[in-house]
Design a protein around this motif. Structure first.
Motif, mmCIF file in Angstrom:
data_model
loop_
_atom_site.group_PDB
_atom_site.id
_atom_site.type_symbol
_atom_site.label_atom_id
_atom_site.label_comp_id
_atom_site.label_asym_id
_atom_site.label_seq_id
_atom_site.Cartn_x
_atom_site.Cartn_y
_atom_site.Cartn_z
ATOM 1 N N PRO A 15 -14.082 1.686 -2.095
ATOM 2 C CA PRO A 15 -13.443 0.559 -2.049
ATOM 3 C C PRO A 15 -14.141 -0.385 -2.953
ATOM 4 C CG PRO A 15 -15.202 0.546 -0.390
ATOM 5 C CD PRO A 15 -15.282 1.834 -0.495
ATOM 6 N N THR A 16 -13.215 -0.853 -3.587
ATOM 7 C CA THR A 16 -13.217 -1.959 -5.107
ATOM 8 C C THR A 16 -13.680 -3.233 -4.613
ATOM 9 O OG1 THR A 16 -11.118 -2.747 -4.503
ATOM 10 C CG2 THR A 16 -10.796 -0.930 -5.809
ATOM 11 N N GLU A 17 -13.470 -4.114 -6.020
ATOM 12 C CA GLU A 17 -14.643 -5.346 -5.439
ATOM 13 C C GLU A 17 -14.353 -6.156 -4.736
ATOM 14 O OE1 GLU A 17 -17.791 -8.431 -8.015
ATOM 15 O OE2 GLU A 17 -16.362 -6.634 -8.935
ATOM 16 N N ALA A 18 -12.424 -6.193 -5.203
ATOM 17 C CA ALA A 18 -11.422 -7.072 -4.110
ATOM 18 C C ALA A 18 -11.446 -6.368 -2.252
ATOM 19 C CB ALA A 18 -9.568 -6.934 -4.746
ATOM 20 N N PRO A 62 -1.400 -10.537 6.883
ATOM 21 C CA PRO A 62 -0.456 -11.467 5.564
ATOM 22 C C PRO A 62 -1.011 -10.978 4.296
ATOM 23 C CG PRO A 62 -0.283 -12.900 7.299
ATOM 24 C CD PRO A 62 -1.602 -11.447 7.810
ATOM 25 N N ASN A 63 -0.829 -10.589 3.086
ATOM 26 C CA ASN A 63 -0.613 -10.304 2.214
ATOM 27 C C ASN A 63 -1.840 -9.536 1.793
ATOM 28 O OD1 ASN A 63 1.214 -12.243 1.122
ATOM 29 N ND2 ASN A 63 -0.382 -13.722 1.406
ATOM 30 N N GLY A 64 -1.387 -8.454 2.688
ATOM 31 C CA GLY A 64 -3.146 -7.554 3.022
ATOM 32 C C GLY A 64 -4.605 -7.653 2.548
ATOM 33 N N SER A 65 -4.904 -9.118 3.140
ATOM 34 C CA SER A 65 -6.070 -9.588 2.846
ATOM 35 C C SER A 65 -6.068 -10.562 4.170
ATOM 36 C CB SER A 65 -6.026 -10.958 1.956
ATOM 37 O OG SER A 65 -5.115 -10.364 0.624
ATOM 38 N N ILE A 66 -7.354 -9.362 3.988
ATOM 39 C CA ILE A 66 -8.303 -9.440 5.597
ATOM 40 C C ILE A 66 -9.200 -11.565 5.725
ATOM 41 C CG2 ILE A 66 -10.165 -8.833 7.130
ATOM 42 C CD1 ILE A 66 -9.722 -5.761 6.510
ATOM 43 N N PRO A 67 -9.394 -11.993 6.379
ATOM 44 C CA PRO A 67 -9.812 -13.513 6.059
ATOM 45 C C PRO A 67 -10.922 -13.101 6.699
ATOM 46 C CG PRO A 67 -8.324 -13.910 7.392
ATOM 47 C CD PRO A 67 -8.066 -12.510 7.910
ATOM 48 N N ASN A 127 -9.276 -7.553 0.840
ATOM 49 C CA ASN A 127 -7.653 -7.789 0.078
ATOM 50 C C ASN A 127 -7.303 -6.264 -0.561
ATOM 51 O OD1 ASN A 127 -5.922 -8.151 -1.446
ATOM 52 N ND2 ASN A 127 -7.062 -9.718 -3.224
ATOM 53 N N PHE A 128 -6.273 -5.843 -0.009
ATOM 54 C CA PHE A 128 -5.868 -4.736 0.048
ATOM 55 C C PHE A 128 -4.385 -4.961 -0.779
ATOM 56 C CE2 PHE A 128 -8.978 -3.867 2.572
ATOM 57 C CZ PHE A 128 -9.759 -2.794 2.546
ATOM 58 N N SER A 129 -4.142 -6.249 -1.384
ATOM 59 C CA SER A 129 -2.620 -6.385 -1.892
ATOM 60 C C SER A 129 -2.630 -5.509 -2.816
ATOM 61 C CB SER A 129 -2.741 -7.814 -2.087
ATOM 62 O OG SER A 129 -3.643 -8.303 -3.189
ATOM 63 N N SER A 130 -3.774 -4.938 -3.192
ATOM 64 C CA SER A 130 -3.362 -4.361 -4.694
ATOM 65 C C SER A 130 -2.561 -2.548 -4.340
ATOM 66 C CB SER A 130 -4.142 -3.493 -5.316
ATOM 67 O OG SER A 130 -5.531 -3.350 -4.781
ATOM 68 N N GLN A 131 -2.712 -2.250 -2.994
ATOM 69 C CA GLN A 131 -2.581 -0.979 -1.728
ATOM 70 C C GLN A 131 -0.968 -0.985 -1.567
ATOM 71 O OE1 GLN A 131 -4.577 1.818 -1.648
ATOM 72 N NE2 GLN A 131 -5.957 0.694 -2.458
ATOM 73 N N PRO A 132 -0.020 -0.225 -1.717
ATOM 74 C CA PRO A 132 1.199 -0.134 -1.444
ATOM 75 C C PRO A 132 1.306 -0.413 0.253
ATOM 76 C CG PRO A 132 0.455 2.024 -2.016
ATOM 77 C CD PRO A 132 -0.766 1.138 -1.910
ATOM 78 N N THR A 133 1.889 -1.221 0.579
ATOM 79 C CA THR A 133 2.234 -2.095 2.061
ATOM 80 C C THR A 133 2.112 -1.427 3.520
ATOM 81 O OG1 THR A 133 3.679 -3.202 0.904
ATOM 82 C CG2 THR A 133 3.931 -3.453 3.507
ATOM 83 N N LYS A 134 2.371 0.362 3.400
ATOM 84 C CA LYS A 134 1.823 1.124 4.852
ATOM 85 C C LYS A 134 0.390 1.224 4.579
ATOM 86 C CE LYS A 134 2.334 4.962 1.588
ATOM 87 N NZ LYS A 134 3.222 6.880 1.476
ATOM 88 N N ASN A 135 -0.392 0.775 3.459
ATOM 89 C CA ASN A 135 -1.747 1.018 3.242
ATOM 90 C C ASN A 135 -2.512 -0.108 3.661
ATOM 91 O OD1 ASN A 135 -1.496 4.124 3.424
ATOM 92 N ND2 ASN A 135 -1.477 3.641 0.853
ATOM 93 N N TRP A 136 -1.500 -1.026 4.076
ATOM 94 C CA TRP A 136 -2.581 -2.663 4.176
ATOM 95 C C TRP A 136 -3.188 -2.088 5.024
ATOM 96 C CZ3 TRP A 136 0.877 -6.645 3.019
ATOM 97 C CH2 TRP A 136 1.299 -7.038 0.946
#
Length: 288
Positions: A140-143, A168-173, A148-157
């Motif tokens: 996993p990257t630092e994000a 939402p926005n591929g980010s886990i609170p 924060n998985f927003s850099s990944q394609p939507t299907k991988n969120w």
């Protein structure tokens, strides 16, 4: 252990012997370790038409015969060296993988009582310090460590397990992140170090192995010979667990292996056409 294919048999369908005594693991029916070449007198390989005394496996019969002492004292020393200073680098590496391998030992044999009792001994140790080049892990990257998985394609969120829908926005609170998982990521999983998100590194490997062989031969007159062989081997091997993680130090464990062989043989030449041979074998091996 060692394996071989003979006459179309499976790789673990051969029988291995040490001075005529059984030396095949009952765990995986492969060859247990044998004394080093300087302690070996000959290796007998029978591939077909062997007699009923060997009737166990469909493959070959391999008998390693150890050396015996003589009326003259003989000794020897040896050292085999491999080192990264003598090696070329991997095409994908900027440097040569570390390697320090030393294999050394010696032998000594001679008479205890001339023309009657003889001894032979051998010792060898092998020290290996090497590294395995790995460059296929995608940690996993630092994000992503922060959820924060927003850099990944939507299907991988990642999906919210409470709703079954992507976050939402591929980010886990932050309050939904498991502190135990966060600690594992921080302490055990390094960050990517290649532009495409892969981790390229050297996984350290280490192995220490030692073996000793002692053989005593005693002549009981002109027609009878009594011999005994004792062989011991120990190996401590740090190796990666076969889990495909490819992250240094994450999945390395130590195997401590022990092996004992004790073989006693009595040979009696009763007449020029009659020979009697009796043998006893004890073998044991286990892993920690």
């Amino acid at each position: 252990g060692n394996t071989m294919n003979v006459n179309g048999s499976r790789s673990k369908n051969s029988t291995f012997l040490l001075d005529g005594g059984f030396n095949t693991t009952l765990w995986r029916t492969s060859d247990q370790a044998a004394p080093n070449p300087d302690a070996t007198q000959e290796i007998q390989i029978i591939t077909n038409n062997f007699s009923a005394q060997y009737g166990r496996s469909s493959g070959a019969v391999v008998n390693v015969v150890t050396r015996s002492g003589t009326n003259e004292f003989h000794s020897g020393l040896f050292e085999f060296l491999r080192n990264d200073k003598l090696n070329a680098r991997n095409f994908f590496q900027s440097t040569v993988s570390p390697l320090h391998q030393n294999q050394f030992g010696g032998t000594l044999g001679g008479p205890v009582i001339r023309n009657r009792t003889f001894f032979f001994g051998s010792y060898e140790t092998l020290h290996v310090r090497s590294s395995q080049f790995v460059n296929s892990a995608l940690p996993p990257t630092e994000a992503e460590r922060a959820g924060n998985f927003s850099s990944q394609p939507t299907k991988n969120w990642p999906n919210d397990p409470r709703t079954g829908q992507p976050f939402p926005n591929g980010s886990i609170p932050a309050n939904r992140l498991d502190p135990v998982a966060q600690s594992i990521l921080e302490k055990a999983i390094p960050l990517p170090n290649l532009p495409d998100g892969r981790l390229q590194a050297l996984r350290p490997l280490a192995s220490n192995q030692s073996q000793a062989t002692v053989k005593v031969d005693h002549m009981l007159g002109q027609s009878q010979r009594l011999s005994g062989t004792l062989f011991y081997l120990t190996n401590i091997n740090n190796q990666p667990f076969d889990g495909g993680v490819n992250i240094p130090d994450y999945d390395v464990f130590a195997i401590h292996y022990h092996q004992w062989n004790a073989v006693v043989n009595h040979t009696w030449t009763i007449s020029p056409t009659l020979l009697n041979e009796i043998g006893f074998t004890f073998t044991r091996d286990y892993f920690d």
